[in-house]
Design a protein around this motif. Structure first.
Motif, PDB file in Angstrom:
ATOM      1  N   PRO A 135      51.667  53.695  71.162  1.00  0.00           N
ATOM      2  CA  PRO A 135      52.486  52.479  71.057  1.00  0.00           C
ATOM      3  C   PRO A 135      51.728  51.207  71.417  1.00  0.00           C
ATOM      4  O   PRO A 135      52.011  50.139  70.874  1.00  0.00           O
ATOM      5  N   LEU A 136      50.740  51.316  72.318  1.00  0.00           N
ATOM      6  CA  LEU A 136      49.941  50.145  72.699  1.00  0.00           C
ATOM      7  C   LEU A 136      49.166  49.615  71.491  1.00  0.00           C
ATOM      8  O   LEU A 136      49.156  48.408  71.219  1.00  0.00           O
ATOM      9  N   VAL A 137      48.522  50.500  70.759  1.00  0.00           N
ATOM     10  CA  VAL A 137      47.737  50.072  69.590  1.00  0.00           C
ATOM     11  C   VAL A 137      48.665  49.626  68.464  1.00  0.00           C
ATOM     12  O   VAL A 137      48.401  48.625  67.780  1.00  0.00           O
ATOM     13  N   ALA A 138      49.779  50.345  68.286  1.00  0.00           N
ATOM     14  CA  ALA A 138      50.740  49.977  67.232  1.00  0.00           C
ATOM     15  C   ALA A 138      51.314  48.584  67.451  1.00  0.00           C
ATOM     16  O   ALA A 138      51.688  47.899  66.491  1.00  0.00           O
ATOM     17  N   ALA A 139      51.356  48.137  68.704  1.00  0.00           N
ATOM     18  CA  ALA A 139      51.897  46.810  69.021  1.00  0.00           C
ATOM     19  C   ALA A 139      51.062  45.686  68.414  1.00  0.00           C
ATOM     20  O   ALA A 139      51.509  44.544  68.347  1.00  0.00           O
ATOM     21  N   PHE A 140      49.850  46.011  67.949  1.00  0.00           N
ATOM     22  CA  PHE A 140      48.970  45.000  67.348  1.00  0.00           C
ATOM     23  C   PHE A 140      49.000  45.049  65.819  1.00  0.00           C
ATOM     24  O   PHE A 140      48.074  44.580  65.151  1.00  0.00           O
ATOM     25  N   GLY A 141      50.083  45.638  65.265  1.00  0.00           N
ATOM     26  CA  GLY A 141      50.224  45.644  63.823  1.00  0.00           C
ATOM     27  C   GLY A 141      49.320  46.625  63.111  1.00  0.00           C
ATOM     28  O   GLY A 141      48.948  46.420  61.951  1.00  0.00           O
ATOM     29  N   VAL A 142      48.948  47.698  63.801  1.00  0.00           N
ATOM     30  CA  VAL A 142      48.073  48.733  63.252  1.00  0.00           C
ATOM     31  C   VAL A 142      48.879  50.032  63.163  1.00  0.00           C
ATOM     32  O   VAL A 142      49.693  50.316  64.035  1.00  0.00           O
ATOM     33  N   ALA A 143      48.647  50.818  62.108  1.00  0.00           N
ATOM     34  CA  ALA A 143      49.337  52.105  61.978  1.00  0.00           C
ATOM     35  C   ALA A 143      48.523  53.198  62.682  1.00  0.00           C
ATOM     36  O   ALA A 143      47.318  53.316  62.454  1.00  0.00           O
ATOM     37  N   VAL A 144      49.204  53.962  63.543  1.00  0.00           N
ATOM     38  CA  VAL A 144      48.537  55.023  64.312  1.00  0.00           C
ATOM     39  C   VAL A 144      49.185  56.367  63.979  1.00  0.00           C
ATOM     40  O   VAL A 144      50.208  56.737  64.547  1.00  0.00           O
ATOM     41  N   PRO A 145      48.587  57.140  63.043  1.00  0.00           N
ATOM     42  CA  PRO A 145      49.123  58.467  62.715  1.00  0.00           C
ATOM     43  C   PRO A 145      48.501  59.527  63.613  1.00  0.00           C
ATOM     44  O   PRO A 145      47.345  59.883  63.459  1.00  0.00           O
ATOM     45  N   GLN A 146      49.255  60.026  64.563  1.00  0.00           N
ATOM     46  CA  GLN A 146      48.728  61.019  65.505  1.00  0.00           C
ATOM     47  C   GLN A 146      49.297  62.388  65.162  1.00  0.00           C
ATOM     48  O   GLN A 146      50.430  62.713  65.538  1.00  0.00           O
ATOM     49  N   LEU A 147      48.523  63.181  64.433  1.00  0.00           N
ATOM     50  CA  LEU A 147      48.926  64.556  64.145  1.00  0.00           C
ATOM     51  C   LEU A 147      48.432  65.418  65.291  1.00  0.00           C
ATOM     52  O   LEU A 147      47.226  65.567  65.487  1.00  0.00           O
ATOM     53  N   SER A 148      49.357  65.937  66.060  1.00  0.00           N
ATOM     54  CA  SER A 148      49.014  66.589  67.321  1.00  0.00           C
ATOM     55  C   SER A 148      49.385  68.063  67.308  1.00  0.00           C
ATOM     56  O   SER A 148      50.000  68.563  66.368  1.00  0.00           O
ATOM     57  N   GLY A 149      49.017  68.749  68.403  1.00  0.00           N
ATOM     58  CA  GLY A 149      49.260  70.181  68.486  1.00  0.00           C
ATOM     59  C   GLY A 149      49.973  70.569  69.768  1.00  0.00           C
ATOM     60  O   GLY A 149      50.327  69.732  70.591  1.00  0.00           O
ATOM     61  N   ARG A 150      50.149  71.870  69.897  1.00  0.00           N
ATOM     62  CA  ARG A 150      50.745  72.430  71.109  1.00  0.00           C
ATOM     63  C   ARG A 150      49.650  73.024  71.959  1.00  0.00           C
ATOM     64  O   ARG A 150      48.559  73.333  71.489  1.00  0.00           O
ATOM     65  N   GLY A 151      49.939  73.177  73.230  1.00  0.00           N
ATOM     66  CA  GLY A 151      48.926  73.666  74.156  1.00  0.00           C
ATOM     67  C   GLY A 151      48.833  75.181  74.150  1.00  0.00           C
ATOM     68  O   GLY A 151      49.807  75.884  73.901  1.00  0.00           O
ATOM     69  N   LEU A 152      47.626  75.668  74.434  1.00  0.00           N
ATOM     70  CA  LEU A 152      47.398  77.082  74.672  1.00  0.00           C
ATOM     71  C   LEU A 152      46.424  77.153  75.827  1.00  0.00           C
ATOM     72  O   LEU A 152      45.390  76.500  75.812  1.00  0.00           O
ATOM     73  N   GLY A 153      46.774  77.919  76.870  1.00  0.00           N
ATOM     74  CA  GLY A 153      45.917  77.945  78.045  1.00  0.00           C
ATOM     75  C   GLY A 153      46.272  76.824  79.001  1.00  0.00           C
ATOM     76  O   GLY A 153      47.417  76.401  79.084  1.00  0.00           O
ATOM     77  N   HIS A 154      45.246  76.288  79.711  1.00  0.00           N
ATOM     78  CA  HIS A 154      45.555  75.374  80.812  1.00  0.00           C
ATOM     79  C   HIS A 154      45.823  73.950  80.372  1.00  0.00           C
ATOM     80  O   HIS A 154      46.290  73.140  81.171  1.00  0.00           O
ATOM     81  N   THR A 155      45.523  73.581  79.117  1.00  0.00           N
ATOM     82  CA  THR A 155      45.806  72.213  78.691  1.00  0.00           C
ATOM     83  C   THR A 155      47.090  72.192  77.878  1.00  0.00           C
ATOM     84  O   THR A 155      47.198  72.881  76.869  1.00  0.00           O
ATOM     85  N   GLY A 156      48.059  71.418  78.330  1.00  0.00           N
ATOM     86  CA  GLY A 156      49.320  71.293  77.607  1.00  0.00           C
ATOM     87  C   GLY A 156      49.117  70.456  76.357  1.00  0.00           C
ATOM     88  O   GLY A 156      48.302  69.534  76.334  1.00  0.00           O
ATOM     89  N   GLY A 157      49.851  70.768  75.303  1.00  0.00           N
ATOM     90  CA  GLY A 157      49.739  70.000  74.071  1.00  0.00           C
ATOM     91  C   GLY A 157      50.609  68.756  74.114  1.00  0.00           C
ATOM     92  O   GLY A 157      51.630  68.704  74.806  1.00  0.00           O
ATOM     93  N   THR A 158      50.195  67.739  73.342  1.00  0.00           N
ATOM     94  CA  THR A 158      50.945  66.481  73.288  1.00  0.00           C
ATOM     95  C   THR A 158      52.388  66.721  72.844  1.00  0.00           C
ATOM     96  O   THR A 158      53.321  66.105  73.373  1.00  0.00           O
ATOM     97  N   LEU A 159      52.586  67.617  71.881  1.00  0.00           N
ATOM     98  CA  LEU A 159      53.951  67.871  71.391  1.00  0.00           C
ATOM     99  C   LEU A 159      54.806  68.519  72.470  1.00  0.00           C
ATOM    100  O   LEU A 159      56.005  68.238  72.574  1.00  0.00           O
ATOM    101  N   ASP A 160      54.209  69.394  73.299  1.00  0.00           N
ATOM    102  CA  ASP A 160      54.957  70.017  74.397  1.00  0.00           C
ATOM    103  C   ASP A 160      55.446  68.954  75.380  1.00  0.00           C
ATOM    104  O   ASP A 160      56.568  69.021  75.880  1.00  0.00           O
ATOM    105  N   LYS A 161      54.594  67.991  75.656  1.00  0.00           N
ATOM    106  CA  LYS A 161      54.976  66.921  76.584  1.00  0.00           C
ATOM    107  C   LYS A 161      56.174  66.142  76.023  1.00  0.00           C
ATOM    108  O   LYS A 161      57.179  65.934  76.702  1.00  0.00           O
ATOM    109  N   LEU A 162      56.051  65.730  74.747  1.00  0.00           N
ATOM    110  CA  LEU A 162      57.092  64.900  74.146  1.00  0.00           C
ATOM    111  C   LEU A 162      58.407  65.641  73.985  1.00  0.00           C
ATOM    112  O   LEU A 162      59.484  65.033  74.015  1.00  0.00           O
ATOM    113  N   GLU A 163      58.338  66.962  73.811  1.00  0.00           N
ATOM    114  CA  GLU A 163      59.586  67.724  73.673  1.00  0.00           C
ATOM    115  C   GLU A 163      60.349  67.837  74.983  1.00  0.00           C
ATOM    116  O   GLU A 163      61.466  68.368  75.005  1.00  0.00           O
ATOM    117  N   SER A 164      59.793  67.287  76.073  1.00  0.00           N
ATOM    118  CA  SER A 164      60.562  67.132  77.309  1.00  0.00           C
ATOM    119  C   SER A 164      61.680  66.105  77.136  1.00  0.00           C
ATOM    120  O   SER A 164      62.650  66.101  77.889  1.00  0.00           O
TER     121      SER A 164
END
Length: 429
Positions: free
Chosen positions: A101-130
């Motif tokens: 959202p910080l970068v998008a605030a400057f009129g730039v399109a930010v397409p973030q295709l993200s994944g789910r976590g496996l192992g000790h690093t949580g995935g971005t989608l898992d966080k957002l699904e909170s």
């Protein structure tokens, strides 16, 4: 129809430190995607690549062949430039959430295709699904419409992008070949190039909690990926960043969302703000805004406005309460002193054991599980002061999580000097 090549010949070539021709690599990836080349054969080839490496031209050809195995997205219809960020992942790495959202605030399109976590690093989608109601699955048309309207999207990558990589990624995971730099670089960059972004900033991490523990190996990976991006006509640059210590004060899913919102509100931990700002500057410079005042957009609420619009656009409620764990356990300091050491990986493993991550792709994450840190290396502590709080839905998880933290931290005597290293170590363009 007769096949153009024999996969056994290709395996022998790499086994004997030879070089594969462009047409051999093209055939290999196509034949693997079709199912003609078997997993056992590709596993042998992956191990040969891990042990003997690939030349830059081979890695380029491998990347292009994986892109050609599926569809390519096209953002040329958007009225603004596109820029994406990819992180190699670490403990407490929630940077995508405030950064988009910080970068998008400057009129730039930010397409973030993200994944789910496996192992000790949580995935971005898992966080957002909170976030209650938020959904990760968008069609390509929904994604384009949201980029045009909100300026940013974080969603699951479609199965059509680089399907050869999906098969090879799963194979590497079970054959001990995950660490092969040619395979990592082609895996990441095939998806990012196929995604169609005009510019790309890479956050390549090294240290205890990173995928690449040695700085030299992380640098090699960053240089390889930057070259691949430039070869494909994508303005690509990388930051080499430290992951010896957890990033920020929250490790988990819901608590990382909470911390990200604090950053968007103009607060949050200094290290998370520092890295968010550094990556935002790189992303905006890559699309012609080298002088953008990103700190101002955090301070005046523009980034927060974009965040709220993004959450609503994907079905979420930005004002809804985030999940809270049923049980907590706080570790306190036994003596006065200074926190001298806090290794990232064991804290990531502890959060995983609390339920914040997955052991298998089919596992459910516990969104409220995780660790909240109260101090970071260099901070003074007093006897009895809370050091960190563990959260879980089941108190029986605490013992194993605490066991993974044994020896992972140290409170040194008062006055002990602690060398706190900067996060961003180098910039590769």
């Amino acid at each position: 129809m007769a096949e153009a090549h024999d996969v056994v010949d290709l395996i022998r070539t790499k086994r004997d430190r030879g070089v594969l021709a462009t047409d051999e690599i093209d055939w290999l990836i196509d034949a693997y995607t079709r199912g003609y080349v078997e997993d056992a054969q590709m596993a042998a080839l992956a191990m040969a690549i891990l042990l003997n490496g690939m030349e830059r031209r081979e890695i380029h050809d491998l990347t292009q062949a994986m892109i050609a195995s599926g569809e390519r997205m096209d953002f040329s219809s958007l009225p603004m430039p596109t820029v994406d960020k990819h992180s190699t992942g670490g403990v407490g790495d929630k940077i995508t959430l405030p950064l988009m959202p910080l970068v998008a605030a400057f009129g730039v399109a930010v397409p973030q295709l993200s994944g789910r976590g496996l192992g000790h690093t949580g995935g971005t989608l898992d966080k957002l699904e909170s976030i209650p109601g938020w959904r990760a699955a968008l069609s390509n048309d929904e994604m384009l419409a949201q980029l045009a309207d909100v300026g940013g999207v974080i969603c699951a990558a479609g199965s059509g992008l680089a399907p050869a990589d999906k098969r090879l990624y799963a194979l590497r995971d079970i054959t001990g070949t995950v660490e092969a730099i040619p395979l990592i670089a082609s895996s990441i960059m095939s998806k990012k190039i196929a995604e169609g972004t005009g510019a790309l900033v890479l956050d390549v991490k090294f240290g205890s909690g990173a995928f690449m523990q040695q700085e030299s190996r992380a640098r090699e990976l960053a240089e390889t990926m930057v070259a691949l991006g430039k070869d494909a006509g994508v303005d690509t640059r990388a930051l080499l960043t430290s992951m010896d210590v957890p990033l920020g004060l929250a490790i988990g899913n819901a608590n990382e969302v909470r911390e990200s919102v604090e950053v968007l509100a103009g607060g949050g931990p200094a290290d998370v703000v520092e890295l968010t700002v550094a990556l935002a500057r790189e992303m905006l410079a890559a699309v012609g805004q080298p002088d953008a005042d990103v700190e101002a957009a955090l301070a005046d609420g523009r980034a927060m406005d974009r965040w709220r619009r993004f959450v609503v656009a994907q079905g979420g409620d930005p004002d809804a309460a985030l999940p809270v764990a049923n049980e907590t356990h706080t570790v306190v300091a036994e003596s006065d002193g200074v926190l001298a050491r806090q290794e990232a990986l064991p804290f990531g493993v502890a959060a995983w054991r609390l339920g914040a991550g997955r052991a298998r792709a089919t596992d459910e994450v516990v969104h409220a599980a995780g660790i909240d840190l109260h101090v970071k290396p260099g901070d003074a502590v007093r006897a009895g002061q809370p050091l960190w709080t563990l959260s879980a839905d089941d108190a029986s998880r605490f013992d194993r999580a605490l066991a993974s933290l044994e020896g992972a931290w140290e409170v040194a005597p008062v006055g002990t000097p602690v060398d706190v290293q900067p996060i961003v170590r180098d910039r590769i363009v």
